[in-house]
Design a protein around this motif. Structure first.
Motif, PDB file in Angstrom:
ATOM      1  N   LYS B 100      -8.231  -0.896  -0.545  1.00 17.68           N
ATOM      2  CA  LYS B 100      -9.006  -1.524  -1.610  1.00 17.68           C
ATOM      3  C   LYS B 100      -8.134  -2.634  -2.168  1.00 17.68           C
ATOM      4  O   LYS B 100      -7.071  -2.383  -2.716  1.00 17.68           O
ATOM      5  CB  LYS B 100      -9.312  -0.480  -2.687  1.00 17.68           C
ATOM      6  CG  LYS B 100     -10.363  -0.883  -3.689  1.00 17.68           C
ATOM      7  CD  LYS B 100     -10.615   0.272  -4.649  1.00 17.68           C
ATOM      8  CE  LYS B 100     -11.535  -0.167  -5.759  1.00 17.68           C
ATOM      9  NZ  LYS B 100     -11.615   0.808  -6.837  1.00 17.68           N
ATOM     10  N   CYS B 102      -7.201  -6.281  -4.193  1.00 16.83           N
ATOM     11  CA  CYS B 102      -7.445  -7.068  -5.395  1.00 16.83           C
ATOM     12  C   CYS B 102      -6.857  -8.455  -5.158  1.00 16.83           C
ATOM     13  O   CYS B 102      -5.680  -8.589  -4.872  1.00 16.83           O
ATOM     14  CB  CYS B 102      -6.781  -6.385  -6.578  1.00 16.83           C
ATOM     15  SG  CYS B 102      -6.543  -7.423  -8.003  1.00 16.83           S
ATOM     16  N   THR B 104      -5.975 -12.245  -6.614  1.00 12.25           N
ATOM     17  CA  THR B 104      -5.828 -13.103  -7.793  1.00 12.25           C
ATOM     18  C   THR B 104      -5.090 -14.368  -7.386  1.00 12.25           C
ATOM     19  O   THR B 104      -4.683 -14.537  -6.247  1.00 12.25           O
ATOM     20  CB  THR B 104      -5.026 -12.430  -8.914  1.00 12.25           C
ATOM     21  OG1 THR B 104      -3.870 -11.856  -8.346  1.00 12.25           O
ATOM     22  CG2 THR B 104      -5.829 -11.381  -9.626  1.00 12.25           C
ATOM     23  N   SER B 127     -12.979  -5.659  -1.128  1.00 14.91           N
ATOM     24  CA  SER B 127     -12.005  -6.347  -1.970  1.00 14.91           C
ATOM     25  C   SER B 127     -12.741  -7.104  -3.067  1.00 14.91           C
ATOM     26  O   SER B 127     -13.906  -7.455  -2.933  1.00 14.91           O
ATOM     27  CB  SER B 127     -11.156  -7.312  -1.163  1.00 14.91           C
ATOM     28  OG  SER B 127     -11.944  -8.015  -0.245  1.00 14.91           O
ATOM     29  N   THR B 128     -12.035  -7.334  -4.167  1.00 13.73           N
ATOM     30  CA  THR B 128     -12.634  -8.027  -5.298  1.00 13.73           C
ATOM     31  C   THR B 128     -11.672  -9.096  -5.793  1.00 13.73           C
ATOM     32  O   THR B 128     -10.461  -8.998  -5.623  1.00 13.73           O
ATOM     33  CB  THR B 128     -12.925  -7.070  -6.455  1.00 13.73           C
ATOM     34  OG1 THR B 128     -11.803  -6.203  -6.604  1.00 13.73           O
ATOM     35  CG2 THR B 128     -14.160  -6.267  -6.215  1.00 13.73           C
ATOM     36  N   PHE B 130     -10.250 -11.184  -9.048  1.00 13.70           N
ATOM     37  CA  PHE B 130     -10.102 -11.203 -10.496  1.00 13.70           C
ATOM     38  C   PHE B 130      -9.404 -12.478 -10.902  1.00 13.70           C
ATOM     39  O   PHE B 130      -8.426 -12.892 -10.297  1.00 13.70           O
ATOM     40  CB  PHE B 130      -9.263 -10.014 -10.964  1.00 13.70           C
ATOM     41  CG  PHE B 130      -9.936  -8.691 -10.763  1.00 13.70           C
ATOM     42  CD1 PHE B 130      -9.637  -7.893  -9.686  1.00 13.70           C
ATOM     43  CD2 PHE B 130     -10.900  -8.259 -11.663  1.00 13.70           C
ATOM     44  CE1 PHE B 130     -10.262  -6.684  -9.494  1.00 13.70           C
ATOM     45  CE2 PHE B 130     -11.527  -7.047 -11.485  1.00 13.70           C
ATOM     46  CZ  PHE B 130     -11.213  -6.267 -10.401  1.00 13.70           C
ATOM     47  N   ARG B 132      -6.977 -14.685 -12.957  1.00  9.70           N
ATOM     48  CA  ARG B 132      -5.699 -14.390 -13.570  1.00  9.70           C
ATOM     49  C   ARG B 132      -5.647 -15.057 -14.927  1.00  9.70           C
ATOM     50  O   ARG B 132      -5.701 -16.252 -15.059  1.00  9.70           O
ATOM     51  CB  ARG B 132      -4.602 -14.939 -12.665  1.00  9.70           C
ATOM     52  CG  ARG B 132      -3.215 -14.837 -13.190  1.00  9.70           C
ATOM     53  CD  ARG B 132      -2.579 -13.539 -12.799  1.00  9.70           C
ATOM     54  NE  ARG B 132      -1.196 -13.490 -13.264  1.00  9.70           N
ATOM     55  CZ  ARG B 132      -0.179 -13.917 -12.553  1.00  9.70           C
ATOM     56  NH1 ARG B 132      -0.380 -14.412 -11.357  1.00  9.70           N
ATOM     57  NH2 ARG B 132       1.042 -13.852 -13.023  1.00  9.70           N
ATOM     58  N   CYS B 144      -4.050  -2.176 -11.784  1.00  7.20           N
ATOM     59  CA  CYS B 144      -4.609  -1.875 -10.464  1.00  7.20           C
ATOM     60  C   CYS B 144      -4.325  -0.444 -10.065  1.00  7.20           C
ATOM     61  O   CYS B 144      -5.146   0.217  -9.428  1.00  7.20           O
ATOM     62  CB  CYS B 144      -4.048  -2.829  -9.416  1.00  7.20           C
ATOM     63  SG  CYS B 144      -4.769  -4.470  -9.498  1.00  7.20           S
ATOM     64  N   ARG B 147      -6.812   1.846 -11.532  1.00  8.38           N
ATOM     65  CA  ARG B 147      -8.123   1.838 -10.873  1.00  8.38           C
ATOM     66  C   ARG B 147      -8.037   2.127  -9.385  1.00  8.38           C
ATOM     67  O   ARG B 147      -8.982   1.898  -8.648  1.00  8.38           O
ATOM     68  CB  ARG B 147      -8.773   0.466 -11.062  1.00  8.38           C
ATOM     69  CG  ARG B 147      -8.967   0.172 -12.509  1.00  8.38           C
ATOM     70  CD  ARG B 147      -9.975  -0.921 -12.713  1.00  8.38           C
ATOM     71  NE  ARG B 147     -10.002  -1.316 -14.094  1.00  8.38           N
ATOM     72  CZ  ARG B 147     -10.801  -2.230 -14.591  1.00  8.38           C
ATOM     73  NH1 ARG B 147     -11.635  -2.850 -13.787  1.00  8.38           N
ATOM     74  NH2 ARG B 147     -10.755  -2.526 -15.857  1.00  8.38           N
ATOM     75  N   TYR B 149      -6.354   0.851  -6.750  1.00 11.23           N
ATOM     76  CA  TYR B 149      -6.329  -0.149  -5.694  1.00 11.23           C
ATOM     77  C   TYR B 149      -5.147   0.144  -4.789  1.00 11.23           C
ATOM     78  O   TYR B 149      -4.170   0.763  -5.197  1.00 11.23           O
ATOM     79  CB  TYR B 149      -6.184  -1.547  -6.296  1.00 11.23           C
ATOM     80  CG  TYR B 149      -7.486  -2.129  -6.784  1.00 11.23           C
ATOM     81  CD1 TYR B 149      -7.955  -1.878  -8.062  1.00 11.23           C
ATOM     82  CD2 TYR B 149      -8.250  -2.937  -5.948  1.00 11.23           C
ATOM     83  CE1 TYR B 149      -9.140  -2.399  -8.489  1.00 11.23           C
ATOM     84  CE2 TYR B 149      -9.438  -3.477  -6.378  1.00 11.23           C
ATOM     85  CZ  TYR B 149      -9.878  -3.199  -7.662  1.00 11.23           C
ATOM     86  OH  TYR B 149     -11.053  -3.730  -8.091  1.00 11.23           O
ATOM     87  N   ILE B 152      -2.532  -5.679  -3.636  1.00 11.76           N
ATOM     88  CA  ILE B 152      -2.792  -6.886  -4.423  1.00 11.76           C
ATOM     89  C   ILE B 152      -2.349  -8.096  -3.602  1.00 11.76           C
ATOM     90  O   ILE B 152      -1.273  -8.092  -3.015  1.00 11.76           O
ATOM     91  CB  ILE B 152      -1.997  -6.897  -5.753  1.00 11.76           C
ATOM     92  CG1 ILE B 152      -2.286  -5.652  -6.559  1.00 11.76           C
ATOM     93  CG2 ILE B 152      -2.355  -8.117  -6.572  1.00 11.76           C
ATOM     94  CD1 ILE B 152      -1.431  -5.543  -7.784  1.00 11.76           C
TER      95      ILE B 152
END
Lengths: 279, 305
Positions: B100, B102, B104, B127-128, B130, B132, B144, B147, B149, B152
């Protein structure tokens, strides 16, 4: 006092090693100057009664100079440590510089505040993580770019991928997904098709005889399929269609719009002889 | 002033840059011709002699003369296998954790990074992105982790060019800092489909021979979903050549048993490893496993991956 005027006439009007002249202002580089400007009342050389506030290792100190000690430059400046509290420090300045001119008192207090502000900022900054500025070395960048290009040429990525995939095929990863030897496959299909047609004809004949539907298991066909190997999986048409294919088709269609459409008519040949015979 | 001094500094008549280039080209062509003549000679000799001919001249490449590395991995080394079992990434390989990711950026960049990030989100699944907003990296790591993840990816940018990538493997895992170069996003590529079905891709890692290379491959591997779908015929390639890792994204098709055809989809970039840290990103007190030393003892033929 006379001495001060003499010093100023030498230093202020002629040469002073601490003087820095710019187009708009003259500055004083002397460490003990209250504000960094070169002026008669602010010059530490030309004033026998003078005071400044300086900072050493996070502590603010009050420096005082009096007439009694001018002749001993080593012991000229008296250092007094100012308290950490701001209000106490201001009071102390008032106390110590009681008989000094008002200008020095005010300037000293202003200097104190400024010093304290920047010390606070320094302490705050140390707690956070600051971004590090890194130099860009042009030579190194140029070299790396060239090396990258050469490495790309040498890599021959598509070739190596090809070899890798072929190896994977041989090792048996993709069993059951692909069928090769299209000609053989089609021949097999033809054979099976021919047999199927024969059997259909037989079935029809049987139907005529019996008058009902019969269901016969095509054992022979099944055997053939098994002997050929694994049962082929038929792809969906969607998988076969390239994504590029659609674009190409669209392009072709676009081009064809310009051309005029024309239809082709087929004339049926009428067998006049037969007609005449019938008639 | 002697005459000799004058001659060394005097330029030839009719000297211009153009003329110099022309002369250089002429010299090059002559060299080529001579090379061809030599090759033909050798071919003739080989034909004449037949079996007794001297062996073919082999081109000496940099790959041949590479400085040997102490840490090259021998296949089926029990030490390496054991250390890989007890790795930070072993949870992924035991199929206990699904990736998973993340994404940025550094700062509040809006110029080039969103394109790349869109492509990468399509590339790797789950993946998502976000934005910064002046959060520090240790804070981001903490959030992270809360949650759950697993990775990163922070993309950095300078002067309207994407130039860096920080890959932090969570919860405690190693961080790798790469230099990104020659980035081509899908919007810049021609003949590329807008959408493609996101079958789970297959992976190819090429030419990673040292221990460092192996850790890097494991880290990159832990970004991808498990169990590739061969039906999808989708490929992600990380090809290492002379310490440059080339990333490509293809769809392949077998035209025959010996030949494949590739069509490129997806972004294209090259990575160059800069640093690898043991824990999460920490510049003050972090422990570096490896960092690139530009001056000390690194020659052209010394490669680390």
């Amino acid at each position: 006092m006379i001495q001060d005027d003499i010093i100023w006439s030498c230093v202020g009007e002629n040469f002073c090693c601490f003087k820095a002249k710019t187009k708009l202002e003259t500055f004083c580089r002397n460490r003990y100057n209250l504000s960094g400007i070169c002026r008669r009342k602010l010059c530490p050389l030309a004033n026998s009664q003078y005071a400044t506030v300086l900072e050493h290792r996070g502590k603010c100190l009050l420096y005082m100079k009096t007439i009694e000690r001018i002749h001993t430059p080593n012991k000229m400046w008296e250092k007094i440590v100012l308290p950490d509290k701001y209000s106490d420090a201001l009071k102390m300045i008032d106390e110590k510089l009681q008989y000094f001119p008002k200008m020095t008192i005010n300037k000293a207090k202003q200097r104190l505040t400024r010093i304290r502000q920047y010390l606070m900022r320094m302490r705050r900054m140390k707690l956070t993580v600051q971004p590090k500025l890194v130099r860009v070395n042009k030579k190194v960048e140029r070299r790396e770019r060239k090396r990258e290009n050469r490495a790309l040429e040498v890599a021959k990525i598509e070739k190596s991928i090809n070899n890798e995939l072929v190896d994977r095929l041989k090792s048996g990863l993709y069993d059951g997904f692909y069928n090769f030897d299209q000609e053989e496959f089609e021949q097999m299909l033809d054979k099976i098709g021919a047999k199927y047609e024969e059997e259909e004809e037989e079935k029809e004949k049987e139907k005529e005889k019996t008058g009902g539907s019969t269901f016969v298991i095509d054992e022979e066909a099944e055997n053939e399929m098994e002997s050929w190997g694994k049962t082929p999986k038929i792809w969906d048409m969607e998988d076969l269609v390239d994504d590029d294919y659609e674009k190409k088709m669209k392009k072709l269609k676009k081009r064809k719009k310009g051309k005029p459409k024309f239809e082709i008519e087929f004339e049926q040949e009428v067998n006049h002889q037969q007609k005449r015979e019938k008639n | 002033m002697s005459k000799n001094n004058n001659n060394t500094y005097r330029k030839r008549k009719n000297w211009t840059k153009k003329n110099q280039k022309k002369e250089e080209e002429v010299v090059k062509e002559e060299k080529k011709k001579q090379k061809i003549l030599r090759r033909k000679k050798r071919q003739k000799e080989r034909e004449e002699l037949g079996e007794k001919a001297p062996p073919k001249l082999v081109q000496i490449t940099q790959e041949m003369t590479r400085l040997p590395d102490l840490t090259t991995v021998v296949p089926n080394d029990p030490e390496v296998l054991f250390s890989e079992k007890t790795d930070e990434m072993s949870e992924y390989f035991d199929k206990k954790k699904k990736p998973k990711i993340c994404f940025t950026t550094t700062g509040n960049t809006k110029v080039r990074s969103p394109d790349l990030i869109k492509d990468l989100i399509q590339c790797f699944g789950n993946s998502t992105f976000f934005a910064r907003r002046n959060y520090k990296i240790p804070e981001i790591v903490e959030y992270c982790n809360n949650r759950k993840y697993t990775d990163i990816m922070i993309i950095s940018e300078c002067n309207k060019k994407i130039n860096g990538l920080i890959h932090i493997h969570l919860p405690i895992g190693p961080t790798a800092h790469y230099k990104l170069s020659s980035v081509v996003t899908r919007s810049q590529m021609k003949h590329v489909p807008k959408k493609f079905v996101q079958y789970r891709p297959e992976l190819i890692f090429k030419n990673f021979s040292t221990r460092l290379g192996h850790t890097v491959t494991r880290m990159l591997n832990s970004l991808m979903p498990h169990n590739p779908q061969y039906k999808g015929r989708r490929l992600l390639v990380f090809h290492n050549q002379r310490d440059f890792v080339f990333f490509r994204h293809y769809r392949y098709k077998f035209e025959s048993k010996e030949k494949t055809s590739l069509s490129e989809i997806g972004p294209q970039f090259t990575l160059k490893l800069r640093t690898v840290q043991l824990g999460t990103w920490d510049t003050n007190h972090g422990e570096y496993i490896w960092y690139y030393r530009s001056k000390m003892g690194s020659s052209r033929l010394k490669w680390f991956l």
